[in-house]
Design a protein around this motif. Structure first.
Motif, PDB file in Angstrom:
ATOM      1  N   ASP A 144       0.867  -1.176   0.000  1.00 10.77           N
ATOM      2  CA  ASP A 144       0.000   0.000   0.000  1.00 10.77           C
ATOM      3  C   ASP A 144       0.904   1.227   0.000  1.00 10.77           C
ATOM      4  O   ASP A 144       1.310   1.725   1.050  1.00 10.77           O
ATOM      5  CB  ASP A 144      -0.915  -0.003   1.226  1.00 10.77           C
ATOM      6  CG  ASP A 144      -1.898   1.173   1.221  1.00 10.77           C
ATOM      7  OD1 ASP A 144      -2.095   1.776   0.148  1.00 10.77           O
ATOM      8  OD2 ASP A 144      -2.441   1.498   2.302  1.00 10.77           O
ATOM      9  N   VAL A 149       0.756  -3.896   4.531  1.00 12.77           N
ATOM     10  CA  VAL A 149      -0.233  -4.156   5.567  1.00 12.77           C
ATOM     11  C   VAL A 149      -0.316  -5.662   5.765  1.00 12.77           C
ATOM     12  O   VAL A 149      -0.660  -6.409   4.838  1.00 12.77           O
ATOM     13  CB  VAL A 149      -1.607  -3.581   5.199  1.00 12.77           C
ATOM     14  CG1 VAL A 149      -2.615  -3.879   6.309  1.00 12.77           C
ATOM     15  CG2 VAL A 149      -1.506  -2.071   4.953  1.00 12.77           C
ATOM     16  N   ASP A 217      -4.241  -5.713  10.316  1.00 10.80           N
ATOM     17  CA  ASP A 217      -3.956  -4.465   9.588  1.00 10.80           C
ATOM     18  C   ASP A 217      -2.700  -3.803  10.145  1.00 10.80           C
ATOM     19  O   ASP A 217      -2.657  -2.595  10.413  1.00 10.80           O
ATOM     20  CB  ASP A 217      -5.144  -3.507   9.658  1.00 10.80           C
ATOM     21  CG  ASP A 217      -6.357  -4.033   8.907  1.00 10.80           C
ATOM     22  OD1 ASP A 217      -6.163  -4.747   7.897  1.00 10.80           O
ATOM     23  OD2 ASP A 217      -7.492  -3.749   9.329  1.00 10.80           O
ATOM     24  N   ARG A 219       0.543  -2.189   9.841  1.00 13.82           N
ATOM     25  CA  ARG A 219       1.156  -1.406   8.760  1.00 13.82           C
ATOM     26  C   ARG A 219       2.630  -1.150   9.085  1.00 13.82           C
ATOM     27  O   ARG A 219       2.950  -0.562  10.129  1.00 13.82           O
ATOM     28  CB  ARG A 219       0.404  -0.087   8.599  1.00 13.82           C
ATOM     29  CG  ARG A 219       0.808   0.732   7.376  1.00 13.82           C
ATOM     30  CD  ARG A 219      -0.012   2.017   7.304  1.00 13.82           C
ATOM     31  NE  ARG A 219       0.258   2.743   6.075  1.00 13.82           N
ATOM     32  CZ  ARG A 219      -0.379   2.563   4.936  1.00 13.82           C
ATOM     33  NH1 ARG A 219      -1.357   1.661   4.866  1.00 13.82           N
ATOM     34  NH2 ARG A 219      -0.063   3.260   3.852  1.00 13.82           N
TER      35      ARG A 219
END
Length: 380
Positions: A144, A149, A217, A219
């Protein structure tokens, strides 16, 4: 047998390591077993004493030693029956990924802390439904922008709660070839979405922090990827050889110590008016164990020597992991019997050695997988 692996500097280092074990490890073992973890202060003390990643070059904050220094640490841990202080995992299994596959910026960022004990490491390969079949992992890392992620869960992660860095194997792309879809990432402790789900209760390795972890999620910067995208499986295959040899070294050293202590015990314990070592059955069983240990030492040192010289030994490292872990199981089982009921008591090191020996046939690739690898290397 007289060993010819080590030079004078190595033997001086061994005395340093042995003194550290006596001073910093043995007095704390009961507390570590009760806590299910080794305290961070001792990790840092090990770093200060030069026990962590002794092979790392001075450029990256290390002492500039070699793999044989790591072998000495493994052997001295086994000598005091310490199975939970995961220095070999940190120094010789996890950190080599950063050293070999990281770029200079990553090495400069992480290696000095790994050497000092400020950064404790873990590696996350195994998943709840995936053990030795690394190509079947389900954890994903989706690009991303300038980040990835990560989502998924991992289990049986040694140092899972303590770790400041965890190397995560995750799938980065859909591919017909699953071996080209895996990449490796360094996730730092405290990163949002990195969840230390629970500490796992185990049969053995009582002082080792083993956890289930998850990523929701999570990151991380793209700069935390190790090596090229999709190269993770090949990197894992390359480094698994040393991991398996480390298991062999630990098993061999543990068997030697168990045998030495059992012989001493058999000379002291009396039955029917004489020491049990005077009974023919005792002599026969100990002779069998001694033979296995002696054979194991010759093979172990031969593989260590070649590995330390830079040879890539797939078959031999797999054989060491297979044979030495099986040999340790046989030796510790025979030796425990001579202790009678005391051998079943956890206050006796032989009991802990018996429990801890079982997992050696499971992790770093099960022994059944070792047989598959060996057969392939034989061309059959």
């Amino acid at each position: 047998m007289k060993r010819e692996l080590f030079d004078e500097d190595h033997e001086i280092y061994r005395q340093t390591v042995r003194a550290f074990m006596k001073r910093e490890v043995v007095p704390k073992q009961d507390q570590w077993m009760a806590d299910g973890s080794v305290d961070r202060q001792t990790w840092q003390a090990a770093g200060a004493a030069g026990l962590l990643c002794p092979w790392v070059e001075e450029r990256w904050g290390g002492p500039g030693g070699d793999f044989l220094h790591s072998v000495i640490v493994c052997e001295e841990l086994a000598r005091v029956y310490e199975s939970g202080f995961a220095i070999p995992l940190h120094s010789d299994i996890v950190v080599p990924y950063i050293h070999s596959f990281g770029d200079d910026a990553q090495r400069e960022r992480w290696l000095p802390g790994c050497v000092s004990g400020e950064l404790i490491t873990a590696i996350a390969m195994t998943e709840p439904n995936t053990g030795s079949d690394l190509a079947a992992i389900r954890t994903t890392a989706k690009r991303d922008g300038d980040a990835y992620v990560i989502n998924g869960s991992k289990t049986f992660i040694s140092n899972g709660f303590l770790c400041d860095l965890v190397i995560v194997a995750a799938k980065t792309e859909n591919s017909d070839d699953p071996h080209r879809a895996v990449s490796l990432f360094v996730v730092e402790g405290g990163t949002p979405g990195f969840i230390r789900a629970k500490k796992l209760a185990k049969m053995g390795l009582a002082s080792q922090d083993t956890a289930e972890i998850a990523f929701e999620d999570c990151r991380i910067p793209a700069a935390n990827r190790l090596g090229p995208e999709g190269a993770g499986f090949m990197m894992l295959m390359q480094k698994l050889q040393q991991e398996r040899l480390v298991v062999g070294v630990i098993c061999q050293s543990a068997a030697e110590q168990v045998l030495e202590d059992t012989i001493a015990y058999a000379k002291q314990r009396a039955a029917f008016g004489r020491p049990i070592v005077k009974f023919q059955n005792t002599q026969f069983k100990l002779a069998e164990c001694a033979t296995e240990v002696e054979v194991g030492r010759h093979f172990c040192d031969a593989v260590i020597r070649r590995h330390a010289a830079g040879e890539y030994l797939v078959k031999e490292c797999s054989m060491s992991k297979l044979w030495h872990s099986e040999m340790l199981g046989r030796v510790v089982d025979e030796c425990l019997q001579f202790y009678g009921g005391y051998g079943y008591m956890l206050e006796y090191p032989i009991s802990r050695a018996y429990i801890d020996a079982r997992v050696q046939r499971i992790y770093a690739g099960t022994n059944e997988i070792m047989k598959v690898i060996i057969a392939k290397q034989m061309g059959i």
